[in-house]
Design a protein around this motif. Structure first.
Motif, PDB file in Angstrom:
ATOM      1  N   LEU A 178      48.104  42.726  41.449  1.00  0.00           N
ATOM      2  CA  LEU A 178      48.205  41.273  41.748  1.00  0.00           C
ATOM      3  C   LEU A 178      46.797  40.848  42.156  1.00  0.00           C
ATOM      4  O   LEU A 178      46.359  41.467  43.325  1.00  0.00           O
TER       5      LEU A 178
ATOM      6  N   GLU B  16      46.616  36.286  39.285  1.00  0.00           N
ATOM      7  CA  GLU B  16      46.329  37.055  37.951  1.00  0.00           C
ATOM      8  C   GLU B  16      47.234  38.509  38.001  1.00  0.00           C
ATOM      9  O   GLU B  16      47.062  39.099  39.196  1.00  0.00           O
ATOM     10  N   VAL B  17      47.843  38.724  36.976  1.00  0.00           N
ATOM     11  CA  VAL B  17      48.482  39.908  37.004  1.00  0.00           C
ATOM     12  C   VAL B  17      48.195  40.677  35.739  1.00  0.00           C
ATOM     13  O   VAL B  17      47.986  40.272  34.568  1.00  0.00           O
TER      14      VAL B  17
ATOM     15  N   TYR C 278      52.538  31.765  45.754  1.00  0.00           N
ATOM     16  CA  TYR C 278      51.290  31.501  44.897  1.00  0.00           C
ATOM     17  C   TYR C 278      51.894  30.349  44.127  1.00  0.00           C
ATOM     18  O   TYR C 278      53.090  30.265  43.548  1.00  0.00           O
TER      19      TYR C 278
ATOM     20  N   ALA D  77      55.000  38.037  44.638  1.00  0.00           N
ATOM     21  CA  ALA D  77      54.401  36.619  44.314  1.00  0.00           C
ATOM     22  C   ALA D  77      55.186  35.289  44.814  1.00  0.00           C
ATOM     23  O   ALA D  77      54.656  34.428  45.426  1.00  0.00           O
TER      24      ALA D  77
ATOM     25  N   MET E 267      56.578  40.089  40.873  1.00  0.00           N
ATOM     26  CA  MET E 267      57.118  38.603  40.904  1.00  0.00           C
ATOM     27  C   MET E 267      57.908  38.174  42.365  1.00  0.00           C
ATOM     28  O   MET E 267      57.513  36.952  42.786  1.00  0.00           O
TER      29      MET E 267
ATOM     30  N   THR F 174      46.265  30.628  43.117  1.00  0.00           N
ATOM     31  CA  THR F 174      46.510  31.386  41.800  1.00  0.00           C
ATOM     32  C   THR F 174      46.529  32.951  42.033  1.00  0.00           C
ATOM     33  O   THR F 174      45.571  33.493  42.564  1.00  0.00           O
TER      34      THR F 174
ATOM     35  N   ILE G 234      50.910  31.270  38.498  1.00  0.00           N
ATOM     36  CA  ILE G 234      50.617  32.695  37.926  1.00  0.00           C
ATOM     37  C   ILE G 234      50.406  32.951  36.581  1.00  0.00           C
ATOM     38  O   ILE G 234      50.765  32.448  35.772  1.00  0.00           O
TER      39      ILE G 234
END
Length: 272
Positions: free
Chosen positions: A56, A64-65, A95, A90, A87, A62, A98
């Motif tokens: 992550l 990003e993955v 966040y 996150a 997830m 924001t 995603i």
């Protein structure tokens, strides 16, 4: 933080996956190498070998993955388990957005993301400058950023990139590399960041205040940077979203050519 061995294992897995799939993965190595905890990285080993990884990468609110699985270990549920863990993390952190990242040429990655209910958002091209002769431009000044430039850098991220002020402040506070401020007639009107990686000079965060755009300043700045970096023996690279047609055309006009592409998908976390 990730151990030296874990970083080496991630690098080796990346090489295997890229060679097998003929793609380029975006693992944000600058961030991987400076992690302060394991909270954002998820690794799965089989018989003491790393076979699946997912990271992550937060950019303000924001995240990003991006991840990968050893080719011979695919379709065994390894990545799905890492994805669920990621997830959950996150969601706990909170966040607001995603983005799932995958190489544009990866059919398997695209199928996985669609199966998760992710929606395509945009593509990003990695571009490399194809060396050519460039005109001289003397009416644009580039100077190293100082502490007093922070508010202007934040303003540029807000006005030129559409970021909210909180995210812009967080990102500007942790930027590394060389940050140059752009001046015209002694007035600061933009910024550009350069980061040198193994002989490659990467351009990031290039922005000009909206009221100064459309006057050819961006092209002049790029020509100046290209001459300086190529004279120092560096190849020059950057990333740009394809939906930003103006920026794409600007970079192509000075000799940049797209060499790789990444697709981004927006993912909504459902109750787990």
């Amino acid at each position: 933080m990730l151990t030296k061995r874990q970083l080496q294992d991630i690098e080796q897995l990346q090489k295997k996956c890229e060679a097998y799939d003929y793609v380029q993965l975006k693992l944000n190595w600058e961030m991987l190498g400076s992690r302060e905890s394991f909270q954002l990285d998820f690794l799965h080993y089989e018989n003491d070998e790393l076979v699946a990884f997912m990271g992550l990468y937060p950019f303000g609110s924001t995240v990003e993955v991006c991840g990968m699985v050893k080719p011979s270990e695919r379709r065994k549920g390894h990545f799905n388990r890492l994805f669920q863990q990621g997830m959950e993390t996150a969601k706990e952190i909170g966040y607001k957005k995603i983005l799932l990242n995958a190489p544009a040429g990866s059919v398997a990655a695209k199928a996985f993301l669609i199966k998760q209910g992710a929606d395509y958002a945009f593509s990003e091209h990695q571009m490399k400058w194809q060396e050519r002769s460039l005109e001289e431009d003397d009416d644009v000044t580039l100077r190293l950023a100082i502490a007093d430039d922070l508010d202007m850098r934040i303003r540029l991220s807000v006005e030129a990139f559409g970021m909210n002020e909180e995210d812009a402040r967080e990102m500007e506070s942790r930027y590394s590399g060389q940050i140059l401020m752009i001046e015209v007639n002694q007035e600061t009107i933009g910024k550009i960041r350069l980061k040198l990686e193994a002989g490659e000079s990467w351009i990031y965060g290039f922005s000009i205040l909206p009221e100064w755009q459309g006057q050819g300043i961006g092209r002049k700045v790029l020509r100046r940077v290209l001459k300086d970096q190529s004279s120092a023996g560096h190849s020059v690279h950057l990333e740009v979203e394809t939906k930003n047609d103006h920026a794409l055309g600007l970079y192509e006009s000075v000799g940049f050519k797209a060499v790789h592409a990444q697709d981004y998908y927006v993912y909504q976390i459902l109750d787990m």
